[in-house]
Design an enzyme around this catalytic site. Structure first.
Site, short mmCIF file in Angstrom:
data_model
loop_
_atom_site.label_atom_id
_atom_site.label_comp_id
_atom_site.label_asym_id
_atom_site.label_seq_id
_atom_site.Cartn_x
_atom_site.Cartn_y
_atom_site.Cartn_z
N TRP A 106 42.44 51.78 45.70
CA TRP A 106 41.31 51.37 46.55
C TRP A 106 41.78 50.99 47.95
O TRP A 106 41.39 49.95 48.50
CB TRP A 106 40.56 50.17 45.93
CG TRP A 106 40.22 50.36 44.50
CD1 TRP A 106 39.40 51.32 43.98
CD2 TRP A 106 40.71 49.60 43.38
NE1 TRP A 106 39.35 51.19 42.61
CE2 TRP A 106 40.14 50.15 42.22
CE3 TRP A 106 41.56 48.51 43.26
CZ2 TRP A 106 40.40 49.64 40.96
CZ3 TRP A 106 41.82 47.99 42.00
CH2 TRP A 106 41.25 48.56 40.87
N THR A 131 37.43 38.67 45.15
CA THR A 131 36.05 38.63 44.65
C THR A 131 35.43 37.25 44.88
O THR A 131 36.14 36.27 45.18
CB THR A 131 36.03 38.88 43.13
OG1 THR A 131 36.81 37.84 42.50
CG2 THR A 131 36.62 40.24 42.75
N GLU A 163 34.49 35.32 42.67
CA GLU A 163 35.10 34.42 41.68
C GLU A 163 36.45 33.91 42.19
O GLU A 163 36.77 32.72 42.02
CB GLU A 163 35.25 35.16 40.34
CG GLU A 163 33.94 35.49 39.64
CD GLU A 163 33.13 36.63 40.28
OE1 GLU A 163 33.67 37.39 41.11
OE2 GLU A 163 31.93 36.75 39.95
N GLU A 174 38.99 41.93 49.27
CA GLU A 174 39.71 40.78 49.88
C GLU A 174 39.47 39.49 49.08
O GLU A 174 39.36 38.41 49.64
CB GLU A 174 39.37 40.66 51.36
CG GLU A 174 39.80 41.94 52.09
CD GLU A 174 40.12 41.80 53.55
OE1 GLU A 174 40.41 40.67 53.99
OE2 GLU A 174 40.11 42.83 54.23
N1 CAA Z 1 47.37 31.18 51.22
C1 CAA Z 1 48.73 31.09 51.27
N2 CAA Z 1 49.49 31.11 50.16
C2 CAA Z 1 48.86 31.22 48.98
C3 CAA Z 1 47.46 31.31 48.87
C4 CAA Z 1 46.71 31.30 50.06
N3 CAA Z 1 45.37 31.40 50.05
N4 CAA Z 1 47.11 31.43 47.56
C5 CAA Z 1 48.27 31.40 46.87
N5 CAA Z 1 49.31 31.27 47.72
C6 CAA Z 1 50.73 31.20 47.37
C7 CAA Z 1 51.01 29.95 46.57
O1 CAA Z 1 51.35 28.86 47.40
C8 CAA Z 1 52.19 30.41 45.69
O2 CAA Z 1 53.39 30.36 46.42
P1 CAA Z 1 54.56 29.28 46.03
O3 CAA Z 1 54.73 29.38 44.54
O4 CAA Z 1 55.72 29.73 46.83
O5 CAA Z 1 53.99 27.96 46.46
C9 CAA Z 1 51.91 31.88 45.48
O6 CAA Z 1 51.03 32.29 46.52
C10 CAA Z 1 51.28 32.17 44.13
O7 CAA Z 1 50.10 31.41 44.05
P2 CAA Z 1 49.50 30.90 42.69
O8 CAA Z 1 50.58 30.26 41.88
O9 CAA Z 1 48.31 30.10 43.03
O10 CAA Z 1 49.14 32.29 41.98
P3 CAA Z 1 47.96 32.65 41.00
O11 CAA Z 1 48.37 33.92 40.35
O12 CAA Z 1 47.57 31.49 40.15
O13 CAA Z 1 46.72 32.92 41.99
C11 CAA Z 1 45.47 34.25 43.55
C12 CAA Z 1 46.83 33.79 43.06
C13 CAA Z 1 44.94 33.23 44.53
C14 CAA Z 1 44.47 34.47 42.44
C15 CAA Z 1 45.79 35.60 44.25
O14 CAA Z 1 46.32 36.51 43.31
C16 CAA Z 1 44.59 36.23 44.95
O15 CAA Z 1 44.23 35.83 46.05
N6 CAA Z 1 43.98 37.27 44.31
C17 CAA Z 1 43.00 38.06 44.99
C18 CAA Z 1 43.67 39.27 45.60
C19 CAA Z 1 42.91 39.84 46.75
O16 CAA Z 1 42.29 39.14 47.53
N7 CAA Z 1 43.00 41.17 46.90
C20 CAA Z 1 42.44 41.81 48.01
C21 CAA Z 1 43.05 43.17 48.15
S1 CAA Z 1 43.16 43.70 49.82
C22 CAA Z 1 41.65 44.37 50.20
O17 CAA Z 1 40.69 44.22 49.50
C23 CAA Z 1 41.61 45.06 51.52
C24 CAA Z 1 40.49 46.02 51.67
O18 CAA Z 1 40.51 47.12 51.18
C25 CAA Z 1 39.36 45.67 52.50
#
Ligand code: CAA
Length: 389
Positions: A166, A375, A377, A373
């Site tokens: 995607w 969901t 949720e 970017e």
């Molecule tokens: N900002 C900065 N750092 C962050 C952060 C944020 N918002 N969220 C998490 N982190 C860091 C954490 O501090 C951690 O680092 P350290 O261990 O070094 O402190 C690391 O990332 C892992 O974080 P978690 O332990 O919280 O990990 P998790 O697996 O429990 O959760 C999540 C992570 C927030 C769910 C993440 O996987 C996420 O954001 N998922 C969604 C993914 C996404 O947005 N995808 C979009 C794809 S791009 C797109 O859509 C572009 C397009 O085509 C338009």
């Protein structure tokens, strides 16, 4: 198609003359360059190549990049004003713009080396080429730490293998920022982000997605088979890739929130206009309270979304923590976009269900803002974690 700006000067958001000029330029561009042919491009899933080139020439593709690298040197408020206006008309064009500005250019400028900026940011900021941001995979969407794509460290270069899914600007980008696992035992702290040039042997553009909405944007899977990437193309220190992706997405979410706001506002403006033209039971449908109440509720919720979007942008500009504000803006604006676009279709009745009235496309386009970017949720998860941080 769009009406006068609803700026927030009265609320001390201090929109300057420059902000209003950017807003007007984006509105003009949307109406004169993007509106013609929009239904055809949506039907044919045709990338707006000419229009994207003009966006580059007008400075819409590197708005926040420093003039030192050929960008516009503008603030995030200017950026969201432009995205909002462009999204009122064409959400396909605005996602192309948003990914290039807030994921690719921002990521490179904030975290790239001087050499990387000279080599890649300069052409990206001017729109000479556009970029792609490659995090999602067939088995890793919301759970972004579960990367299967690998970047094996071979000393002076990495070897990349895997599939990204995607990917916006998938076939049209000149360069891709690819998130991949180098040290599996280190989990998310073993992930890197590599700059991979189009044309590198083993880097192949895969399937084009046939999408519900934003159909004129270019969404593909990207395939990597034994792709050699020089070490100097890694962004930041070894293992910084996941932090890079998350930090970049925090700002990206402001762009998508502005896109959602624009879709909602565009659909509302069309519905308001239509309601004053269309007659039923002897008067304009706007005179019926059932329609007035819908429009009043739409105007109120859109204004609330606008406040959240501008607040997140302002916090970023003031170098304050904007993680939660960005997630709130994206969550709320995208929910409002889906709802307001659906109401706009309802107000248009049968005409809302056909293509030339635009609101059915806006309803289809709105859906993705609740998904990409992060969901809705995931935004709730981000907001909740910030509540107790
Ligand atoms: N900002 C900065 N750092 C962050 C952060 C944020 N918002 N969220 C998490 N982190 C860091 C954490 O501090 C951690 O680092 P350290 O261990 O070094 O402190 C690391 O990332 C892992 O974080 P978690 O332990 O919280 O990990 P998790 O697996 O429990 O959760 C999540 C992570 C927030 C769910 C993440 O996987 C996420 O954001 N998922 C969604 C993914 C996404 O947005 N995808 C979009 C794809 S791009 C797109 O859509 C572009 C397009 O085509 C338009």
């Amino acid at each position: 198609m769009t009406t006068a700006p609803q700026d927030l000067q009265g609320l001390n958001f201090n929109l300057s003359e420059e902000h209003l000029a950017v807003q007007e330029a984006a509105r003009d561009f949307a109406n004169t360059e993007l509106l013609p042919g929009i239904v055809e491009r949506d039907n044919a899933q045709q990338f707006p190549a000419e229009q994207v080139q003009k966006m580059g020439e007008l400075g819409f593709l590197g708005m926040m990049v420093s003039p030192d690298y050929g960008g516009g040197g503008m603030d995030t408020v200017s950026y969201v004003l432009a995205i909002e206006e462009i999204s009122k008309v064409d959400a396909s064009a605005s996602v192309i713009m948003s990914v290039n500005n807030s994921l690719v250019c921002y990521g490179l400028e904030a975290f790239g080396s001087e050499e990387q900026k000279q080599k890649y940011l300069v052409p990206l900021a001017s729109g000479q080429m556009i970029g792609a941001f490659c995090l999602s995979e067939p088995e890793a969407g919301s759970d972004a730490t579960s990367q299967s794509t690998t970047a094996d460290d071979m000393g002076d270069h990495y070897v990349v293998n895997g599939t990204k899914n995607w990917i916006t600007n998938g076939s049209t980008s000149g360069v891709a920022l690819v998130i991949a696992q180098t040290h599996r035992e280190k989990g998310h702290r073993g992930i890197n982000c590599l700059i991979v040039e189009k044309g590198t042997p083993g880097f192949v553009v895969g399937k084009k997605e046939d999408k519900l909405g934003i159909r004129a944007s270019d969404t593909h899977s990207l395939l990597f088979t034994d792709v050699n990437v020089p070490k100097e193309n890694r962004i930041g220190d070894d293992g910084f890739g996941f932090k890079f992706a998350m930090s970049t997405l925090n700002g990206g979410r402001i762009g998508i929130a502005a896109q959602a706001l624009g879709i909602a506002a565009g659909a509302y403006e069309l519905a308001l206009k239509y309601s004053q033209e269309r007659k039923a039971f002897g008067k304009a449908i706007f005179e019926h309270q059932a329609i007035q109440f819908k429009l009043a509720e739409m105007a109120t919720k859109i204004e609330a979304a606008r406040l959240l979007v501008y607040k997140a942008a302002r916090l970023k500009d003031e170098h304050k923590d904007y993680v939660q504000a960005a997630a709130m803006a994206k969550l709320f604006a995208s929910e409002i976009a889906m709802w307001a676009a659906t109401e706009a279709v309802q107000i248009h009745g049968g005409y809302g269900f056909v293509k030339e009235f635009h609101v059915e496309r806006m309803m289809r386009d709105a859906k993705i803002t609740q998904i990409y970017e992060g969901t809705s949720e995931i935004q709730k998860l981000v907001i909740a974690r910030e509540l107790i941080r």
